[in-house]
Motif scaffolding. Structure first.
Motif, PDB file in Angstrom:
ATOM      1  N   ASN A 269       0.975  -1.123  -0.027  1.00 54.76           N
ATOM      2  CA  ASN A 269      -0.141   0.022   0.062  1.00 54.76           C
ATOM      3  C   ASN A 269       0.830   1.311   0.107  1.00 54.76           C
ATOM      4  O   ASN A 269       0.353   2.353   0.505  1.00 54.76           O
ATOM      5  CB  ASN A 269      -1.039   0.099   1.218  1.00 54.76           C
ATOM      6  N   LYS A 270       2.185   1.131  -0.323  1.00 50.99           N
ATOM      7  CA  LYS A 270       2.927   2.273  -0.565  1.00 50.99           C
ATOM      8  C   LYS A 270       3.414   2.226  -2.035  1.00 50.99           C
ATOM      9  O   LYS A 270       3.161   3.033  -2.763  1.00 50.99           O
ATOM     10  CB  LYS A 270       4.235   2.439   0.431  1.00 50.99           C
ATOM     11  N   SER A 271       4.428   1.201  -2.371  1.00 49.73           N
ATOM     12  CA  SER A 271       4.989   1.144  -3.703  1.00 49.73           C
ATOM     13  C   SER A 271       3.660   0.596  -4.774  1.00 49.73           C
ATOM     14  O   SER A 271       3.687   0.796  -5.697  1.00 49.73           O
ATOM     15  CB  SER A 271       6.202   0.307  -3.623  1.00 49.73           C
ATOM     16  N   LEU A 272       3.099  -0.590  -3.963  1.00 49.98           N
ATOM     17  CA  LEU A 272       1.981  -1.245  -4.701  1.00 49.98           C
ATOM     18  C   LEU A 272       0.843  -1.240  -3.800  1.00 49.98           C
ATOM     19  O   LEU A 272       0.824  -1.414  -2.785  1.00 49.98           O
ATOM     20  CB  LEU A 272       2.454  -2.488  -5.233  1.00 49.98           C
ATOM     21  N   THR A 273      -0.212  -1.015  -4.716  1.00 49.12           N
ATOM     22  CA  THR A 273      -1.624  -1.183  -3.992  1.00 49.12           C
ATOM     23  C   THR A 273      -2.641  -2.048  -5.063  1.00 49.12           C
ATOM     24  O   THR A 273      -2.602  -1.744  -6.167  1.00 49.12           O
ATOM     25  CB  THR A 273      -2.344   0.252  -3.898  1.00 49.12           C
ATOM     26  N   ALA A 274      -3.253  -2.900  -4.390  1.00 45.60           N
ATOM     27  CA  ALA A 274      -4.107  -3.959  -5.265  1.00 45.60           C
ATOM     28  C   ALA A 274      -5.022  -3.157  -6.109  1.00 45.60           C
ATOM     29  O   ALA A 274      -5.432  -2.245  -5.398  1.00 45.60           O
ATOM     30  CB  ALA A 274      -4.744  -4.716  -4.403  1.00 45.60           C
ATOM     31  N   ASP A 275      -5.098  -3.488  -7.217  1.00 42.71           N
ATOM     32  CA  ASP A 275      -4.745  -4.629  -7.923  1.00 42.71           C
ATOM     33  C   ASP A 275      -3.499  -4.288  -8.699  1.00 42.71           C
ATOM     34  O   ASP A 275      -2.983  -3.068  -9.250  1.00 42.71           O
ATOM     35  CB  ASP A 275      -5.611  -5.129  -9.183  1.00 42.71           C
ATOM     36  N   VAL A 292       8.363  -1.849 -14.403  1.00 43.00           N
ATOM     37  CA  VAL A 292       7.258  -0.865 -14.434  1.00 43.00           C
ATOM     38  C   VAL A 292       6.057  -1.759 -14.073  1.00 43.00           C
ATOM     39  O   VAL A 292       5.738  -2.451 -14.756  1.00 43.00           O
ATOM     40  CB  VAL A 292       7.193   0.202 -15.578  1.00 43.00           C
ATOM     41  N   ALA A 293       5.223  -1.184 -12.914  1.00 45.01           N
ATOM     42  CA  ALA A 293       3.988  -1.891 -12.590  1.00 45.01           C
ATOM     43  C   ALA A 293       2.839  -0.883 -12.456  1.00 45.01           C
ATOM     44  O   ALA A 293       3.229   0.215 -11.988  1.00 45.01           O
ATOM     45  CB  ALA A 293       4.449  -2.714 -11.353  1.00 45.01           C
ATOM     46  N   SER A 294       1.725  -1.393 -12.839  1.00 48.77           N
ATOM     47  CA  SER A 294       0.591  -0.705 -12.453  1.00 48.77           C
ATOM     48  C   SER A 294      -0.087  -0.953 -11.369  1.00 48.77           C
ATOM     49  O   SER A 294      -0.461  -2.036 -10.977  1.00 48.77           O
ATOM     50  CB  SER A 294      -0.431  -0.993 -13.746  1.00 48.77           C
ATOM     51  N   SER A 295      -0.105   0.030 -10.551  1.00 48.96           N
ATOM     52  CA  SER A 295      -0.357   0.056  -8.841  1.00 48.96           C
ATOM     53  C   SER A 295      -2.019   0.546  -9.169  1.00 48.96           C
ATOM     54  O   SER A 295      -2.236   1.673  -9.068  1.00 48.96           O
ATOM     55  CB  SER A 295       0.295   0.880  -7.985  1.00 48.96           C
ATOM     56  N   GLN A 296      -2.773  -0.250  -9.623  1.00 50.52           N
ATOM     57  CA  GLN A 296      -4.118  -0.100  -9.918  1.00 50.52           C
ATOM     58  C   GLN A 296      -4.910   0.873  -8.995  1.00 50.52           C
ATOM     59  O   GLN A 296      -5.653   1.675  -9.152  1.00 50.52           O
ATOM     60  CB  GLN A 296      -4.844  -1.140 -10.580  1.00 50.52           C
ATOM     61  N   GLY A 297      -4.771   0.316  -7.701  1.00 51.17           N
ATOM     62  CA  GLY A 297      -5.528   0.892  -6.490  1.00 51.17           C
ATOM     63  C   GLY A 297      -5.302   2.381  -6.018  1.00 51.17           C
ATOM     64  O   GLY A 297      -6.091   3.135  -5.644  1.00 51.17           O
ATOM     65  N   SER A 298      -3.930   2.675  -6.583  1.00 52.45           N
ATOM     66  CA  SER A 298      -3.586   4.093  -6.237  1.00 52.45           C
ATOM     67  C   SER A 298      -3.563   4.903  -7.539  1.00 52.45           C
ATOM     68  O   SER A 298      -2.918   6.055  -7.199  1.00 52.45           O
ATOM     69  CB  SER A 298      -2.350   3.950  -5.500  1.00 52.45           C
ATOM     70  N   ASN A 299      -3.710   4.255  -8.707  1.00 50.70           N
ATOM     71  CA  ASN A 299      -3.828   5.233  -9.854  1.00 50.70           C
ATOM     72  C   ASN A 299      -2.561   5.523 -10.258  1.00 50.70           C
ATOM     73  O   ASN A 299      -2.155   6.611 -10.697  1.00 50.70           O
ATOM     74  CB  ASN A 299      -4.809   6.306  -9.887  1.00 50.70           C
ATOM     75  N   THR A 300      -1.622   5.053  -9.809  1.00 48.70           N
ATOM     76  CA  THR A 300      -0.143   5.167  -9.958  1.00 48.70           C
ATOM     77  C   THR A 300       0.615   4.000 -10.778  1.00 48.70           C
ATOM     78  O   THR A 300       0.317   2.956 -10.926  1.00 48.70           O
ATOM     79  CB  THR A 300       0.831   5.675  -8.780  1.00 48.70           C
ATOM     80  N   GLY A 314      10.459   4.772  -7.014  1.00 47.32           N
ATOM     81  CA  GLY A 314       9.466   5.717  -6.712  1.00 47.32           C
ATOM     82  C   GLY A 314       8.424   5.473  -7.990  1.00 47.32           C
ATOM     83  O   GLY A 314       8.334   4.624  -8.527  1.00 47.32           O
ATOM     84  N   SER A 315       7.170   6.174  -7.689  1.00 42.84           N
ATOM     85  CA  SER A 315       5.938   6.342  -8.251  1.00 42.84           C
ATOM     86  C   SER A 315       5.774   7.299  -9.050  1.00 42.84           C
ATOM     87  O   SER A 315       5.935   8.308  -8.737  1.00 42.84           O
ATOM     88  CB  SER A 315       4.895   5.780  -7.507  1.00 42.84           C
ATOM     89  N   GLN A 330      -6.182   6.447 -15.086  1.00 39.20           N
ATOM     90  CA  GLN A 330      -6.743   5.923 -13.826  1.00 39.20           C
ATOM     91  C   GLN A 330      -6.895   4.603 -14.040  1.00 39.20           C
ATOM     92  O   GLN A 330      -7.560   4.135 -15.148  1.00 39.20           O
ATOM     93  CB  GLN A 330      -7.854   6.806 -13.057  1.00 39.20           C
ATOM     94  N   GLU A 331      -6.745   3.791 -13.024  1.00 36.75           N
ATOM     95  CA  GLU A 331      -7.254   2.516 -12.943  1.00 36.75           C
ATOM     96  C   GLU A 331      -6.710   1.744 -14.278  1.00 36.75           C
ATOM     97  O   GLU A 331      -7.546   0.894 -14.927  1.00 36.75           O
ATOM     98  CB  GLU A 331      -9.022   2.200 -12.857  1.00 36.75           C
ATOM     99  N   THR A 332      -5.428   1.772 -14.503  1.00 37.98           N
ATOM    100  CA  THR A 332      -4.742   1.174 -15.535  1.00 37.98           C
ATOM    101  C   THR A 332      -4.840  -0.392 -15.599  1.00 37.98           C
ATOM    102  O   THR A 332      -4.150  -0.793 -14.406  1.00 37.98           O
ATOM    103  CB  THR A 332      -3.318   1.603 -15.794  1.00 37.98           C
ATOM    104  N   ASP A 333      -5.046  -0.885 -16.656  1.00 45.50           N
ATOM    105  CA  ASP A 333      -4.886  -2.319 -16.830  1.00 45.50           C
ATOM    106  C   ASP A 333      -3.665  -2.569 -17.359  1.00 45.50           C
ATOM    107  O   ASP A 333      -2.517  -2.745 -16.715  1.00 45.50           O
ATOM    108  CB  ASP A 333      -6.048  -3.065 -17.887  1.00 45.50           C
ATOM    109  N   GLY A 334      -3.485  -2.590 -18.869  1.00 46.13           N
ATOM    110  CA  GLY A 334      -2.276  -2.988 -19.287  1.00 46.13           C
ATOM    111  C   GLY A 334      -1.271  -1.716 -19.621  1.00 46.13           C
ATOM    112  O   GLY A 334      -1.894  -0.417 -19.592  1.00 46.13           O
TER     113      GLY A 334
END
Length: 382
Positions: A269-275, A292-300, A314-315, A330-334
């Motif tokens: 819930n800092k670097s990564l937030t589900a999903d 690089v990862a989509s942290s969908q729950g934080s829109n980052t 960082g994000s 926001q809410e990025t999948d791919g």
């Protein structure tokens, strides 16, 4: 697309299920194998110093037209660099209600293939097909539970079907997908998974004499829970998979490998937030670079340094640009990251699916960001 009403898998269940993995040596996770009450402390230990100020903000340089249907429709993309004329490079985006879109670097539609409910897409150059080196494009097709296969015509930059019949997956609902070109055996592979069960298969691409491509199953394994995003590194033989409610795993991409894996990053819930959704690799001259990862729950979007034990760099978030009128994402999948220079983008690009596209009633699309903005905002190494 993130679904808010869903059961959350306890990440420690997955951790203990694989605690005998020989390759599982993630930095700073020893303390994380404590009760859940200590999860917040674990997040602080695994987050790099000086990165607690929140995500940096960047704006998009281009966006594609909205897809033709509403709801959760656009999903994933891949970028083909035209070696003969980089300005004629192409972006291939999935429309998981209808087919594949092909865009130019300005975001304009140059081709649409209404071939089914395409979910994820990837490509690889240099496949030998009837004596010609071609770029092969693979996509999960949820209309007939198959893998759709195309090649790119370098003269017209259009995709054409090269599948040797319907390439059935055996899955009830094929979902995530990525490709891999092995430097060990020279073969090309496709990874794909079943949506609800975390089951993965690996297929080898097999060329036929009449210029078609088939798939041969070479490996099966289970991640544990729902997963979609994956990316493979052809140089290192590493396969990264995002388990949506747990974190990011690293596997060996070679077909003879087993289920041994390493936990790269736990949801904290800092670097990564589900999903945890889309994954991509940005390569540097060190032949590693960033995951690089989509942290969908934080829109980052989170960056992890592959040269330094997957340290959290960082994000960043893509925000509205009042000057151009291009909104954020926001809410990025791919997503996709590319370090190859393109016209107007000397350090490459970052692309993301936009789950909102300004207003809820507007259909989804894809956003492109100049990597220089990300590098400057996060103070990345040259």
């Amino acid at each position: 697309m993130r679904i808010t009403l869903k059961f959350q898998t306890n990440p420690f269940t997955t951790l203990f299920r694989h605690q005998d993995d020989q390759n599982m040596k993630p930095t700073g996770l020893t303390a994380c194998l404590l009760p859940l009450a200590f999860l917040a402390a674990c997040g602080e230990q695994t987050t790099a110093p000086g990165k607690d100020t929140g995500p940096v903000q960047v704006t998009a340089a281009m966006e594609t037209p909205a897809v033709e249907t509403g709801g959760d429709a656009a999903d994933d993309m891949a970028i083909w660099v035209n070696p003969a004329d980089p300005e004629q490079s192409r972006i291939i985006g999935t429309q998981k209600k209808s087919g594949l879109y092909v865009y130019d670097l300005k975001g304009e539609i140059v081709q649409f293939l209404p071939d089914g409910r395409m979910n994820n897409v990837d490509l690889r150059d240099g496949f030998d097909l009837a004596g010609r080196n071609v770029t092969v494009v693979a996509s999960t097709n949820r209309t007939n539970n198959s893998i759709s296969l195309y090649a790119i015509n370098p003269d017209t930059t259009e995709l054409y079907n090269v599948a040797n019949g319907v390439q059935a997956t055996g899955f009830e609902d094929p979902y995530g997908l990525c490709m891999y070109h092995s430097t060990r055996d020279g073969n090309f592979y496709v990874f794909a998974n079943d949506k609800d069960f975390g089951d993965y298969k690996q297929w080898k691409l097999v060329a036929t004499e009449d210029g078609k491509v088939g798939l041969e199953t070479v490996r099966q394994f289970t991640v544990g829970d729902q997963t979609e995003g994956c990316v493979a590194d052809d140089k290192t033989g590493e396969l990264y998979i995002g388990e949506e409610n747990t974190g990011i795993w690293k596997y060996n991409a070679e077909p003879q490998s087993d289920e041994h894996r390493q936990l790269v990053r736990l949801i904290d819930n800092k670097s990564l937030t589900a999903d945890v959704e889309g994954l991509a690799l940005y390569h540097t001259k060190a032949d590693k670079g960033y995951l690089v990862a989509s942290s969908q729950g934080s829109n980052t979007y989170a960056l992890f340094d592959r040269d330094n034990g997957y340290d959290y760099v960082g994000s960043f978030e893509v925000v509205d640009d009042p000057e151009t009128g291009i909104d954020g994402s926001q809410e990025t999948d791919g997503l996709e990251a590319l370090s190859t220079p393109l016209p107007g983008y000397p350090q490459g690009v970052f692309m993301a699916q936009d789950g909102f596209n300004t207003l809820p009633e507007e259909n989804q699309n894809f956003k492109l960001v100049d990597w220089r903005k990300i590098a400057q905002a996060l103070k990345l190494r040259p």
